[in-house]
Design an enzyme around this catalytic site. Structure first.
Site, PDB file in Angstrom:
ATOM      1  N   GLY A  12       0.783  -1.233   0.000  1.00  0.00           N
ATOM      2  CA  GLY A  12       0.000   0.000   0.000  1.00  0.00           C
ATOM      3  C   GLY A  12       0.813   1.280   0.000  1.00  0.00           C
ATOM      4  O   GLY A  12       0.324   2.328   0.439  1.00  0.00           O
ATOM      5  N   SER A  13       2.037   1.237  -0.536  1.00  0.00           N
ATOM      6  CA  SER A  13       2.812   2.483  -0.573  1.00  0.00           C
ATOM      7  C   SER A  13       2.158   3.501  -1.517  1.00  0.00           C
ATOM      8  O   SER A  13       2.180   4.706  -1.253  1.00  0.00           O
ATOM      9  CB  SER A  13       4.271   2.229  -0.968  1.00  0.00           C
ATOM     10  N   LYS A  61     -16.696 -14.315  -9.344  1.00  0.00           N
ATOM     11  CA  LYS A  61     -16.265 -12.909  -9.365  1.00  0.00           C
ATOM     12  C   LYS A  61     -17.471 -11.973  -9.341  1.00  0.00           C
ATOM     13  O   LYS A  61     -17.469 -10.949  -8.664  1.00  0.00           O
ATOM     14  CB  LYS A  61     -15.419 -12.652 -10.624  1.00  0.00           C
ATOM     15  N   ASN A 103      -5.670   2.475 -13.328  1.00  0.00           N
ATOM     16  CA  ASN A 103      -4.678   1.536 -12.779  1.00  0.00           C
ATOM     17  C   ASN A 103      -3.273   2.081 -12.984  1.00  0.00           C
ATOM     18  O   ASN A 103      -3.033   2.866 -13.908  1.00  0.00           O
ATOM     19  CB  ASN A 103      -4.811   0.182 -13.484  1.00  0.00           C
ATOM     20  N   HIS A 105       0.744   0.678 -13.452  1.00  0.00           N
ATOM     21  CA  HIS A 105       1.500  -0.535 -13.745  1.00  0.00           C
ATOM     22  C   HIS A 105       2.980  -0.191 -13.849  1.00  0.00           C
ATOM     23  O   HIS A 105       3.351   0.789 -14.516  1.00  0.00           O
ATOM     24  CB  HIS A 105       0.998  -1.165 -15.060  1.00  0.00           C
TER      25      HIS A 105
HETATM   26  C1  GRF Z   1       2.945  -1.054  -7.683  1.00  0.00           C
HETATM   27  O1  GRF Z   1       4.225  -1.243  -8.187  1.00  0.00           O
HETATM   28  C2  GRF Z   1       1.935  -0.918  -8.786  1.00  0.00           C
HETATM   29  O2  GRF Z   1       2.481  -0.411  -9.949  1.00  0.00           O
HETATM   30  C3  GRF Z   1       1.514  -2.341  -9.015  1.00  0.00           C
HETATM   31  O3  GRF Z   1       1.506  -2.924  -7.735  1.00  0.00           O
HETATM   32  C4  GRF Z   1       2.461  -2.275  -6.903  1.00  0.00           C
HETATM   33  C5  GRF Z   1       1.807  -1.916  -5.606  1.00  0.00           C
HETATM   34  O4  GRF Z   1       2.731  -1.467  -4.651  1.00  0.00           O
HETATM   35  N1  GRF Z   1       0.264  -2.372  -9.732  1.00  0.00           N
HETATM   36  P1  GRF Z   1       2.221  -0.819  -3.289  1.00  0.00           P
HETATM   37  O5  GRF Z   1       1.325  -1.848  -2.607  1.00  0.00           O
HETATM   38  O6  GRF Z   1       1.476   0.435  -3.608  1.00  0.00           O
HETATM   39  O7  GRF Z   1       3.448  -0.551  -2.474  1.00  0.00           O
END
Ligand code: GRF
Length: 190
Positions: A12-13, A61, A103, A105
């Site tokens: 969750g950073s 789902k 999203n 990525h």
């Molecule tokens: C991030 O690198 C994001 O791009 C990917 O999942 C990761 C989540 O990291 N989709 P965090 O949980 O927010 O630290």
């Protein structure tokens, strides 16, 4: 004010960087599909509601997405922000939030979609990777790109170095891009 639900399953950073950023919206819900994930503690500390569920307790789902939908409707959520939600969004959520799901990525899409994008880029020995922010459609890391920024991979970099650089960029680019999208919507309704 616009209301956001963040979907996350892990550390969750990115969730944290969104909470701390000065976005013209309120983050009213965390949706988490890994009960006990660290991101839940971050939400608790910030007084943000959590809807946590275990997919395997639902027959399909569509069933757990109906449950999510009820939580979103109850809070009048406008925008879904995925930040490490490790699932494809199904038709139940997509049809109600068409064009309202974003999203992030950790690669320059369409290169290296799917799991462990940073590892994929590292193993391919590319000299540049980066971060992509895009609208979500039914595909895996497809959908119209909103923002993209590169990260250089140096010869001496370990996979952990690359990860650090990419995450630092994510924490800056995600809040900025979401603010940009929100400002555009606000301009279009005014
Ligand atoms: C991030 O690198 C994001 O791009 C990917 O999942 C990761 C989540 O990291 N989709 P965090 O949980 O927010 O630290």
């Amino acid at each position: 004010m616009m209301k956001i639900a963040v979907f996350a399953s892990g550390n969750g950073s990115n969730f944290q960087s969104l909470v701390e950023a000065n976005i013209d919206a309120s983050i009213d819900l965390l949706v988490c599909d890994k009960p006990g994930a660290y991101v839940e503690q971050r939400a608790e500390k910030n007084g943000i509601d959590i809807f946590s569920f275990s997919a395997k307790k639902f027959p399909s789902k569509a069933d757990f997405e109906e449950k999510i939908l009820a939580e979103l409707r109850q809070r009048n959520i406008d925008l879904l922000v995925l930040a490490g939600y490790m699932r494809l969004v199904g038709p139940t959520l997509l049809s109600e939030f068409e064009g309202k799901i974003i999203n992030i990525h950790p690669s320059l899409l369409p290169s290296f979609p799917g799991l462990d994008a940073i590892g994929q880029a590292f193993d391919a020995n590319v000299k540049v990777s980066g971060v992509t922010i895009h609208f979500v459609d039914a595909g895996m890391d497809t959908g119209p790109i909103i923002a993209q920024e590169p990260v250089k991979i140096e010869e001496k970099d370990t996979k952990e170095d690359v990860q650090r650089k990419i995450q630092a960029l994510e924490h800056d680019l995600y809040p900025k891009t979401i603010q940009h999208v929100i400002s555009q919507w606000q301009r279009s309704v005014n």
